[in-house]
Design an enzyme around this catalytic site. Structure first.
Site, PDB file in Angstrom:
ATOM      1  N   ASP A  12       0.852  -1.183   0.000  1.00  0.00           N
ATOM      2  CA  ASP A  12       0.000   0.000   0.000  1.00  0.00           C
ATOM      3  C   ASP A  12       0.889   1.235   0.000  1.00  0.00           C
ATOM      4  OD1 ASP A  12      -2.093  -1.783   0.272  1.00  0.00           O
ATOM      5  OD2 ASP A  12      -2.293  -1.483   2.425  1.00  0.00           O
ATOM      6  N   ASN A 195     -17.507 -11.679   7.887  1.00  0.00           N
ATOM      7  CA  ASN A 195     -18.109 -10.786   8.869  1.00  0.00           C
ATOM      8  C   ASN A 195     -19.622 -10.789   8.662  1.00  0.00           C
ATOM      9  OD1 ASN A 195     -18.707  -8.953   6.749  1.00  0.00           O
ATOM     10  ND2 ASN A 195     -16.761  -7.878   7.034  1.00  0.00           N
ATOM     11  N   THR A 223     -17.328 -12.814  12.276  1.00  0.00           N
ATOM     12  CA  THR A 223     -16.834 -11.763  13.157  1.00  0.00           C
ATOM     13  C   THR A 223     -17.887 -10.662  13.265  1.00  0.00           C
ATOM     14  OG1 THR A 223     -15.658 -10.780  11.275  1.00  0.00           O
ATOM     15  CG2 THR A 223     -14.410 -12.249  12.714  1.00  0.00           C
ATOM     16  N   PRO A 226     -17.068  -5.014  17.359  1.00  0.00           N
ATOM     17  CA  PRO A 226     -16.898  -4.866  18.813  1.00  0.00           C
ATOM     18  C   PRO A 226     -17.715  -5.861  19.637  1.00  0.00           C
ATOM     19  CG  PRO A 226     -18.226  -3.084  17.911  1.00  0.00           C
ATOM     20  CD  PRO A 226     -17.660  -3.825  16.746  1.00  0.00           C
ATOM     21  N   GLY A 228     -17.609  -9.060  19.091  1.00  0.00           N
ATOM     22  CA  GLY A 228     -16.857 -10.308  19.182  1.00  0.00           C
ATOM     23  C   GLY A 228     -17.032 -11.216  17.985  1.00  0.00           C
ATOM     24  N   GLY A 256      -9.265  -8.347  10.430  1.00  0.00           N
ATOM     25  CA  GLY A 256      -9.796  -9.672  10.093  1.00  0.00           C
ATOM     26  C   GLY A 256      -8.709 -10.678   9.781  1.00  0.00           C
ATOM     27  N   ASP A 257      -7.652 -10.232   9.123  1.00  0.00           N
ATOM     28  CA  ASP A 257      -6.538 -11.132   8.801  1.00  0.00           C
ATOM     29  C   ASP A 257      -5.842 -11.607  10.070  1.00  0.00           C
ATOM     30  OD1 ASP A 257      -7.085 -10.666   6.100  1.00  0.00           O
ATOM     31  OD2 ASP A 257      -5.663  -8.999   5.993  1.00  0.00           O
TER      32      ASP A 257
END
Length: 328
Positions: A12, A195, A223, A226, A228, A256-257
């Protein structure tokens, strides 16, 4: 223990413009647009989902095998990953394309002009898993993350044909893929990661209900930010794991990774899904408190202390014999 992590590898390039883009744009001349912005700084950050997951696994003491495609400009990034316990021997190096790159400029109003160059990532479809397995041994897990769609399909199909246990993490490709792409990517996975929003995309685009998805995967790990993590299995009650409290929320990219890295590490240690989700949440919070997806460092003592404060002494006792970190 052999963990193959297939997916994107990228850098990036992040720049900041002190003014506002809008001040340099003439609305009725946009069809003739030709502008340049003098930026104040440039930050080059290492990224890519597969590389981020491998970095997290390496920081927990494992030696994951990175599977992806890069350009000849990967040398410095390779050295960084190898210093953090990542096996890069099976990374495909393109002879004609650069490593995938995200180039972004933000102005003072948080407007953004960005480009993504896929580059060598498109050559991941040329990678066969069997020669890698011949080198490192039968895989305990193959996680297939966002990458060139044809490469993702090839890896998934090869796992089915050769009996390699695979974990599906289609992630960013869910927004662009249709049902014909998504269904074969997740069908038969031991674990599906997503997610909440991605979970909705999966059911919408595949045409499968939540129950039908659960009938086709071993576990579905969702996921919840916040709130959990929730782990679902067909015919069983959901397991819900609380998130680790943040000291300071700085930047969510790569969280997430890191969660997936922690989850995989716990599975490789022979721990159950609840402990895996807890370890994932622990590692994820280190990323959200930093700028950059691979800038965090883990101190063994502080990590276990934070674990105990959130999940209790029993979790610490389960993690402590396995946890190896660069710092004590």
């Amino acid at each position: 223990m052999s963990i193959l992590v297939a997916g994107s590898i990228a850098t990036d390039h992040l720049m900041s413009f002190p003014g506002k883009f809008a001040d340099s744009l003439v609305v009725d001349q946009l069809d003739k647009l030709s502008v340049s912005f003098l930026v104040e700084d440039l930050e080059v950050r290492r990224g890519g989902c597969a590389a981020n997951i491998c970095f997290g696994l390496g920081n927990l003491g494992l030696r994951p095998i990175l599977v992806g495609a890069v350009g000849e400009d990967f040398a410095e990034y390779r050295a960084w990953l190898e210093r953090h316990n990542v096996d890069c021997e099976s990374v495909h190096v393109s002879e004609t394309r650069h490593t995938a790159r995200f180039v972004c400029t933000n102005d003072s109003a948080h407007a953004q002009i960005a480009s993504f160059y896929a580059g060598a990532m498109s050559e991941s479809r040329e990678i066969e898993l069997k020669p890698i397995v011949d080198r490192v041994g039968a895989p305990d897990y193959v996680i297939i993350g966002p990458d060139d769609p044809q490469g993702m399909l090839r890896h998934t199909e090869e796992c089915r044909q050769r009996g390699y246990p695979f974990l599906a993490d289609p992630s960013q490709q869910l927004a662009f893929g249709d049902g014909d792409l998504i269904r074969p990517l997740i069908d038969g996975a031991e674990i599906l990661f997503s997610n909440e929003y991605e979970a909705s995309l999966i059911t919408q685009k595949t045409g499968w209900s939540r129950e039908e998805v659960l009938s086709r995967v071993g576990s579905w790990v969702v996921t919840l930010g916040p709130e959990g993590v929730r782990i679902d299995r067909a015919g069983e009650e959901s397991i819900v794991v609380a998130a680790v409290p943040e000291i300071e929320k700085v930047e969510p990219t790569g969280v997430g990774d890191a969660f997936r890295a922690g989850f995989l590490a716990a599975l490789s240690w022979g721990l159950g899904h609840e402990r895996a989700a807890q370890l994932g949440c622990l590692l994820a919070v280190y990323v959200v408190e930093q700028v950059g997806t691979q800038e965090y460092e883990i101190s063994r003592a502080a990590f276990l202390e934070r674990c105990g404060a959130t999940y209790g002494d029993e979790a610490v006792a389960d993690f402590e014999p396995h946890l190896q970190t660069i710092r004590q």
